[in-house]
Design a protein around this motif. Structure first.
Motif, mmCIF file in Angstrom:
data_model
loop_
_atom_site.group_PDB
_atom_site.id
_atom_site.type_symbol
_atom_site.label_atom_id
_atom_site.label_comp_id
_atom_site.label_asym_id
_atom_site.label_seq_id
_atom_site.Cartn_x
_atom_site.Cartn_y
_atom_site.Cartn_z
ATOM 1 N N GLY A 47 18.321 -11.261 8.492
ATOM 2 C CA GLY A 47 17.379 -11.638 7.516
ATOM 3 C C GLY A 47 17.761 -13.388 7.443
ATOM 4 O O GLY A 47 17.298 -13.931 6.603
ATOM 5 N N MET A 48 18.809 -13.748 8.431
ATOM 6 C CA MET A 48 19.051 -15.144 8.238
ATOM 7 C C MET A 48 18.731 -16.126 9.171
ATOM 8 O O MET A 48 18.850 -17.103 9.068
ATOM 9 N N GLY A 49 17.933 -15.556 10.200
ATOM 10 C CA GLY A 49 17.725 -16.262 11.271
ATOM 11 C C GLY A 49 19.086 -16.430 12.171
ATOM 12 O O GLY A 49 19.944 -15.886 11.974
ATOM 13 N N LEU A 50 18.828 -17.780 12.970
ATOM 14 C CA LEU A 50 20.009 -18.064 13.745
ATOM 15 C C LEU A 50 20.724 -19.364 13.344
ATOM 16 O O LEU A 50 19.866 -20.242 12.835
ATOM 17 N N LYS A 51 22.042 -19.526 13.205
ATOM 18 C CA LYS A 51 22.505 -20.660 12.653
ATOM 19 C C LYS A 51 23.476 -21.280 13.853
ATOM 20 O O LYS A 51 24.217 -20.557 14.383
ATOM 21 N N ILE A 71 15.494 -25.642 13.957
ATOM 22 C CA ILE A 71 15.735 -24.726 13.016
ATOM 23 C C ILE A 71 15.016 -23.509 13.493
ATOM 24 O O ILE A 71 13.758 -23.559 13.594
ATOM 25 N N PHE A 72 15.657 -22.361 13.020
ATOM 26 C CA PHE A 72 15.094 -21.107 13.128
ATOM 27 C C PHE A 72 14.564 -20.315 12.054
ATOM 28 O O PHE A 72 15.151 -20.461 10.899
ATOM 29 N N GLY A 73 13.489 -19.728 11.784
ATOM 30 C CA GLY A 73 13.017 -19.133 10.735
ATOM 31 C C GLY A 73 13.937 -18.030 10.926
ATOM 32 O O GLY A 73 14.517 -17.455 11.531
ATOM 33 N N ALA A 74 13.540 -17.131 9.735
ATOM 34 C CA ALA A 74 14.346 -15.706 9.351
ATOM 35 C C ALA A 74 13.943 -14.623 9.895
ATOM 36 O O ALA A 74 14.542 -13.635 10.015
ATOM 37 N N THR A 98 31.950 -11.519 10.836
ATOM 38 C CA THR A 98 31.185 -10.243 11.524
ATOM 39 C C THR A 98 29.740 -10.673 11.580
ATOM 40 O O THR A 98 28.886 -11.161 10.611
ATOM 41 N N SER A 99 29.384 -10.780 13.089
ATOM 42 C CA SER A 99 27.930 -11.127 13.295
ATOM 43 C C SER A 99 27.526 -10.798 14.615
ATOM 44 O O SER A 99 28.441 -10.382 15.475
ATOM 45 N N VAL A 100 26.407 -11.253 15.206
ATOM 46 C CA VAL A 100 26.103 -11.151 16.527
ATOM 47 C C VAL A 100 25.878 -12.789 16.939
ATOM 48 O O VAL A 100 25.273 -13.269 16.288
ATOM 49 N N TYR A 101 26.787 -12.686 18.042
ATOM 50 C CA TYR A 101 26.758 -14.252 18.684
ATOM 51 C C TYR A 101 25.974 -14.277 19.697
ATOM 52 O O TYR A 101 25.846 -13.804 20.662
#
Lengths: 115, 116
Positions: free
Chosen positions: A40-44, B105-108, A86-89
């Motif tokens: 639910g956070m998109g990609l950072k 920037i990526f959306g959710a 913990t995440s998908v990279y």
């Protein structure tokens, strides 16, 4: 062409352990990136590189390090694993900066769990 | 400042009906806009991109998107959904930052469900 190759695909780490996520691309792209994806956070963006020998921090660099000794390889190092990592990279590469006109090519991801 | 908002976290359609995935953005300059698709346990794949040429952009697998500057929108559409379209879709904006470099920037994400 293989595109962007990430290894391993899955890994479970204990708190405090270290590991390196590998990323290799065979498209001669100058730009490479590491992202993490949380639900639910998109990609950072964690780190990025505009060419061999040049790296810079993204939005969420704390707890990670990178190096870029060759155009092809861009490994991501976790020094002291924490549950928050913990995440998908995903590793990605592009011809130009900001995706340019071509977009990113993504690897298939590494699913990391820290327990 | 840049931002991107995907207006629906989940969309459910029946097979054969139209798909609409909504994306609004904000940007200080002239942005490039992208849609990516992610199938389960896979990496992201580029569907289509807008880079200041034609405002109606056609992508792979029958998807298209229209850049509407006045509405700051870049909605993704497909006339007829297929079961294989079930996936997560990401709207992405890329623009020059104040320091001259690019910022992306990526959306959710919007998860698309397709019912038989």
């Amino acid at each position: 062409n293989a595109g962007v190759t990430q290894t391993p695909k899955f890994r479970i780490l204990k708190i405090g352990q270290s590991m390196t996520l590998q990323c290799t691309q065979d498209m001669n792209h100058n730009y490479m990136y590491w992202y993490r994806q949380d639900p639910g956070m998109g990609l950072k963006l964690i780190y990025y590189s505009v060419g061999a020998g040049i790296t810079d921090k993204g939005e969420v660099p704390n707890g990670y390090n990178v190096s870029r000794s060759t155009t092809e390889d861009f490994p991501l190092r976790l020094e002291l694993a924490a549950p928050s990592q913990t995440s998908v990279y995903f590793c990605a590469s592009s011809v130009g900066g900001g995706q340019g006109n071509y977009g990113y090519t993504f690897g298939s991801g590494t699913r990391l769990t820290v327990v | 400042a840049q931002s991107v908002t995907q207006l629906d976290s989940h969309v459910s359609v029946s097979e054969g009906t139209p798909v609409l995935l909504r994306c609004n953005y904000s940007s200080s300059y002239s942005p490039s806009l992208f849609w990516y698709v992610q199938h389960p346990n896979k990496g992201l794949q580029l569907l289509l991109k807008y880079t200041s040429a034609a405002t109606l952009v056609k992508g792979i697998n029958g998807f298209e998107a229209e850049f509407k500057k006045s509405e700051t929108s870049f909605h993704l559409t497909k006339p007829s959904a297929h079961m294989s379209d079930a996936a997560e879709y990401f709207c992405v904006v890329s623009d020059r930052g104040y320091t001259g470099g690019f910022k992306t920037i990526f959306g959710a994400g919007t998860r698309l469900f397709v019912k038989a």
